[in-house]
Design an enzyme around this catalytic site. Structure first.
Site, PDB file in Angstrom:
ATOM      1  N   ARG A  37       0.820  -1.210   0.000  1.00 44.68           N
ATOM      2  CA  ARG A  37       0.000   0.000   0.000  1.00 44.68           C
ATOM      3  C   ARG A  37       0.856   1.262   0.000  1.00 44.68           C
ATOM      4  O   ARG A  37       0.330   2.379   0.001  1.00 44.68           O
ATOM      5  CB  ARG A  37      -0.961  -0.011   1.181  1.00 44.68           C
ATOM      6  CG  ARG A  37      -1.864  -1.221   1.137  1.00 44.68           C
ATOM      7  CD  ARG A  37      -3.194  -0.995   1.827  1.00 44.68           C
ATOM      8  NE  ARG A  37      -4.095  -2.087   1.529  1.00 44.68           N
ATOM      9  CZ  ARG A  37      -4.855  -2.150   0.437  1.00 44.68           C
ATOM     10  NH1 ARG A  37      -4.855  -1.167  -0.444  1.00 44.68           N
ATOM     11  NH2 ARG A  37      -5.633  -3.173   0.218  1.00 44.68           N
ATOM     12  N   HIS A  67       8.617  -5.832  -6.905  1.00 41.82           N
ATOM     13  CA  HIS A  67       7.325  -5.332  -7.384  1.00 41.82           C
ATOM     14  C   HIS A  67       7.024  -4.027  -6.653  1.00 41.82           C
ATOM     15  O   HIS A  67       7.082  -3.972  -5.428  1.00 41.82           O
ATOM     16  CB  HIS A  67       6.234  -6.376  -7.119  1.00 41.82           C
ATOM     17  CG  HIS A  67       4.969  -6.156  -7.885  1.00 41.82           C
ATOM     18  ND1 HIS A  67       4.259  -4.976  -7.825  1.00 41.82           N
ATOM     19  CD2 HIS A  67       4.274  -6.951  -8.736  1.00 41.82           C
ATOM     20  CE1 HIS A  67       3.190  -5.067  -8.615  1.00 41.82           C
ATOM     21  NE2 HIS A  67       3.173  -6.257  -9.178  1.00 41.82           N
ATOM     22  N   TYR A  70       1.318  -1.593  -5.432  1.00 38.72           N
ATOM     23  CA  TYR A  70       0.321  -1.517  -6.509  1.00 38.72           C
ATOM     24  C   TYR A  70      -0.618  -0.333  -6.371  1.00 38.72           C
ATOM     25  O   TYR A  70      -1.467  -0.105  -7.210  1.00 38.72           O
ATOM     26  CB  TYR A  70      -0.444  -2.829  -6.673  1.00 38.72           C
ATOM     27  CG  TYR A  70      -0.986  -3.423  -5.405  1.00 38.72           C
ATOM     28  CD1 TYR A  70      -2.055  -2.831  -4.740  1.00 38.72           C
ATOM     29  CD2 TYR A  70      -0.439  -4.585  -4.874  1.00 38.72           C
ATOM     30  CE1 TYR A  70      -2.550  -3.376  -3.577  1.00 38.72           C
ATOM     31  CE2 TYR A  70      -0.931  -5.140  -3.713  1.00 38.72           C
ATOM     32  CZ  TYR A  70      -1.986  -4.534  -3.069  1.00 38.72           C
ATOM     33  OH  TYR A  70      -2.467  -5.070  -1.920  1.00 38.72           O
ATOM     34  N   HIS A 107       2.917  -1.677 -12.206  1.00 38.00           N
ATOM     35  CA  HIS A 107       1.687  -1.557 -12.987  1.00 38.00           C
ATOM     36  C   HIS A 107       1.707  -0.169 -13.601  1.00 38.00           C
ATOM     37  O   HIS A 107       1.793   0.815 -12.857  1.00 38.00           O
ATOM     38  CB  HIS A 107       0.463  -1.713 -12.087  1.00 38.00           C
ATOM     39  CG  HIS A 107       0.351  -3.061 -11.439  1.00 38.00           C
ATOM     40  ND1 HIS A 107      -0.654  -3.379 -10.554  1.00 38.00           N
ATOM     41  CD2 HIS A 107       1.111  -4.179 -11.564  1.00 38.00           C
ATOM     42  CE1 HIS A 107      -0.506  -4.646 -10.164  1.00 38.00           C
ATOM     43  NE2 HIS A 107       0.564  -5.143 -10.758  1.00 38.00           N
ATOM     44  N   GLU A 142       4.213  -4.135 -16.459  1.00 34.93           N
ATOM     45  CA  GLU A 142       3.424  -5.367 -16.399  1.00 34.93           C
ATOM     46  C   GLU A 142       2.219  -5.276 -17.337  1.00 34.93           C
ATOM     47  O   GLU A 142       1.554  -4.246 -17.418  1.00 34.93           O
ATOM     48  CB  GLU A 142       2.960  -5.626 -14.956  1.00 34.93           C
ATOM     49  CG  GLU A 142       2.156  -6.916 -14.824  1.00 34.93           C
ATOM     50  CD  GLU A 142       1.973  -7.376 -13.378  1.00 34.93           C
ATOM     51  OE1 GLU A 142       2.582  -6.784 -12.463  1.00 34.93           O
ATOM     52  OE2 GLU A 142       1.204  -8.337 -13.180  1.00 34.93           O
ATOM     53  N   ASP A 176       1.953 -11.164 -17.465  1.00 32.74           N
ATOM     54  CA  ASP A 176       1.158 -11.846 -16.445  1.00 32.74           C
ATOM     55  C   ASP A 176       0.111 -12.688 -17.165  1.00 32.74           C
ATOM     56  O   ASP A 176      -0.724 -12.159 -17.904  1.00 32.74           O
ATOM     57  CB  ASP A 176       0.513 -10.798 -15.521  1.00 32.74           C
ATOM     58  CG  ASP A 176      -0.220 -11.425 -14.351  1.00 32.74           C
ATOM     59  OD1 ASP A 176      -1.076 -12.295 -14.577  1.00 32.74           O
ATOM     60  OD2 ASP A 176       0.063 -11.026 -13.197  1.00 32.74           O
ATOM     61  N   HIS A 179      -3.483 -11.805 -16.400  1.00 31.80           N
ATOM     62  CA  HIS A 179      -3.854 -10.505 -16.963  1.00 31.80           C
ATOM     63  C   HIS A 179      -4.034 -10.544 -18.483  1.00 31.80           C
ATOM     64  O   HIS A 179      -5.004  -9.980 -18.996  1.00 31.80           O
ATOM     65  CB  HIS A 179      -2.795  -9.450 -16.619  1.00 31.80           C
ATOM     66  CG  HIS A 179      -2.646  -9.205 -15.156  1.00 31.80           C
ATOM     67  ND1 HIS A 179      -1.709  -8.324 -14.648  1.00 31.80           N
ATOM     68  CD2 HIS A 179      -3.288  -9.723 -14.084  1.00 31.80           C
ATOM     69  CE1 HIS A 179      -1.796  -8.307 -13.325  1.00 31.80           C
ATOM     70  NE2 HIS A 179      -2.740  -9.145 -12.958  1.00 31.80           N
ATOM     71  N   HIS A 211       4.657 -13.644 -14.980  1.00 35.84           N
ATOM     72  CA  HIS A 211       3.864 -13.928 -13.778  1.00 35.84           C
ATOM     73  C   HIS A 211       2.948 -15.072 -14.150  1.00 35.84           C
ATOM     74  O   HIS A 211       2.086 -14.922 -15.018  1.00 35.84           O
ATOM     75  CB  HIS A 211       3.018 -12.712 -13.381  1.00 35.84           C
ATOM     76  CG  HIS A 211       3.798 -11.641 -12.686  1.00 35.84           C
ATOM     77  ND1 HIS A 211       3.293 -10.371 -12.495  1.00 35.84           N
ATOM     78  CD2 HIS A 211       5.032 -11.658 -12.112  1.00 35.84           C
ATOM     79  CE1 HIS A 211       4.187  -9.648 -11.831  1.00 35.84           C
ATOM     80  NE2 HIS A 211       5.250 -10.399 -11.598  1.00 35.84           N
ATOM     81  N   ASP A 224      -9.078  -9.367 -13.456  1.00 34.06           N
ATOM     82  CA  ASP A 224      -7.860  -9.505 -12.664  1.00 34.06           C
ATOM     83  C   ASP A 224      -8.081 -10.195 -11.319  1.00 34.06           C
ATOM     84  O   ASP A 224      -7.905  -9.586 -10.263  1.00 34.06           O
ATOM     85  CB  ASP A 224      -7.177  -8.136 -12.462  1.00 34.06           C
ATOM     86  CG  ASP A 224      -5.796  -8.284 -11.835  1.00 34.06           C
ATOM     87  OD1 ASP A 224      -5.363  -9.418 -11.568  1.00 34.06           O
ATOM     88  OD2 ASP A 224      -5.140  -7.241 -11.615  1.00 34.06           O
ATOM     89  N   HIS A 226      -6.640 -13.635  -9.653  1.00 38.66           N
ATOM     90  CA  HIS A 226      -5.750 -14.786  -9.837  1.00 38.66           C
ATOM     91  C   HIS A 226      -6.355 -16.045  -9.228  1.00 38.66           C
ATOM     92  O   HIS A 226      -7.021 -15.980  -8.209  1.00 38.66           O
ATOM     93  CB  HIS A 226      -4.399 -14.532  -9.174  1.00 38.66           C
ATOM     94  CG  HIS A 226      -3.696 -13.320  -9.714  1.00 38.66           C
ATOM     95  ND1 HIS A 226      -2.396 -13.034  -9.414  1.00 38.66           N
ATOM     96  CD2 HIS A 226      -4.110 -12.318 -10.520  1.00 38.66           C
ATOM     97  CE1 HIS A 226      -2.037 -11.914 -10.022  1.00 38.66           C
ATOM     98  NE2 HIS A 226      -3.063 -11.457 -10.690  1.00 38.66           N
ATOM     99  N   GLU A 256       1.967 -15.980  -8.640  1.00 36.66           N
ATOM    100  CA  GLU A 256       1.259 -15.013  -7.785  1.00 36.66           C
ATOM    101  C   GLU A 256      -0.136 -15.565  -7.522  1.00 36.66           C
ATOM    102  O   GLU A 256      -1.135 -14.860  -7.627  1.00 36.66           O
ATOM    103  CB  GLU A 256       1.119 -13.667  -8.487  1.00 36.66           C
ATOM    104  CG  GLU A 256       2.410 -12.966  -8.827  1.00 36.66           C
ATOM    105  CD  GLU A 256       2.166 -11.710  -9.646  1.00 36.66           C
ATOM    106  OE1 GLU A 256       1.394 -11.773 -10.620  1.00 36.66           O
ATOM    107  OE2 GLU A 256       2.743 -10.676  -9.285  1.00 36.66           O
TER     108      GLU A 256
HETATM  109 ZN    ZN Z   1      -3.119  -9.412 -11.070  1.00 33.16          ZN
HETATM  110 FE    FE Z   2       1.186  -9.968 -11.913  1.00 40.31          FE
HETATM  111 FE    FE Z   3       1.479  -7.030 -10.507  1.00 39.41          FE
END
Ligand code: ZN
Ligand code: FE
Ligand code: FE
Length: 277
Positions: A37, A67, A70, A107, A142, A176, A179, A211, A224, A226, A256
């Site tokens: 976050r 990473h 996000y 992202h 990504e 990904d 994605h 990913h 989105d 997973h 992920e």
């Molecule tokens: Zn995702």
């Molecule tokens: Fe990803």
């Molecule tokens: Fe990601």
């Protein structure tokens, strides 16, 4: 070499992550540079990094993938939100030089009503302010599912960003699997076709990481979510094709999937059985 690993919690440091990776049969891993976050990052612990490096060397680790949080938005409308993205990413990239020659994935952002064009310009501007000739870290864009106003939902959008970045030798792409399938690229039934399109639009030499996720939603859902491998709309057959594809098999794969460590260990073991070398 089959480079396979997963996302790990960074809370106990690099050496702990490297040990965790070895424990679950992984030889690569991904981690958040800070609280996802976007909180403060911990101080760099050089002893911890040296220990991690030792473990990585002994176990022939591949690319370590950081990473970005996000929640940062590299094409935010409000200047203070954009500033926050810049500050966090600059700090992250400085810190990445403590583990040189690895990669930093983010992202691209959400344009939230400004339009894709404007989003692309802002993301490229930010990268132009961030990237330096000296950095050893490759920054990865990504591929996104196209949820809401996400930028990077198509190969063309990623290419447009790359084209506007001066030091784009420092840029790559992380594909990904959840994605792209969600975004409307049918890697379950036409992996060859999707990779051909990737190559034509972006160039496969930009593809640096995968990913590896299954998805809870059917093709082109733009959601989105997973799923664990084999339990979603991709399924084991598609996953098997992906990890064995001649154009992908040398890349590092990072799970992920919604798992704890034991779940990751089981997926990694299953993948090793599917992998033909
Ligand atoms: Zn995702
Ligand atoms: Fe990803
Ligand atoms: Fe990601």
């Amino acid at each position: 070499m089959f480079y396979i690993g997963c996302h790990l919690s960074a809370s106990k440091g690099f050496a702990a992550m490297a040990e965790m990776a070895v424990g679950i049969g992984a030889n690569v891993f991904q981690f958040f540079t800070r609280n996802p976050r976007g909180g403060a990052a911990k101080d760099i612990d050089h002893a911890d990094i040296a220990k991690a490096r030792d473990i990585a060397k002994k176990n022939n680790f591949g690319l370590l993938l950081a990473h970005a949080p996000y929640t940062l938005n590299a094409c935010a409308e409000k200047p203070d939100v954009l500033d926050f993205a810049f500050t966090v990413m600059r700090d992250d990239l400085n810190r990445m030089e403590a583990i040189p020659h690895n990669a930093y994935n983010f992202h691209p952002g959400s344009h939230v009503g400004q339009g894709t064009e404007k989003g692309i310009v802002k993301i490229a501007d930010l990268l132009n302010r961030l990237l330096t000739e000296e950095q050893t870290t490759t920054v990865l864009l990504e591929t996104m599912a196209g949820k809401g106003s996400e930028v990077g939902r198509s190969f063309e959008e990623l290419r447009a960003i790359i084209d506007k970045v001066e030091l784009n030798g420092k840029l790559g792409v992380c594909l990904d699997t959840c994605h792209v399938f969600d975004g409307g690229y049918d890697i379950a039934n036409d992996l060859d076709g999707v990779l051909k399109s990737f190559d034509g639009v972006i160039g496969l030499k930009r593809l640096k990481a995968v990913h590896l996720n299954d998805t809870k939603n059917p093709f082109a859902s733009h959601k989105d979510r997973h799923e664990c491998l084999g339990k979603g709309f991709l399924g084991w057959k598609a996953i098997e094709n992906i990890v064995n594809h001649p154009l992908l098999k040398e890349l590092p794969f990072y799970l992920e999937t919604p798992n704890e460590l034991d779940g990751y260990a089981a997926e990694i073991a299953a993948l090793k059985k599917l992998r033909r070398d």
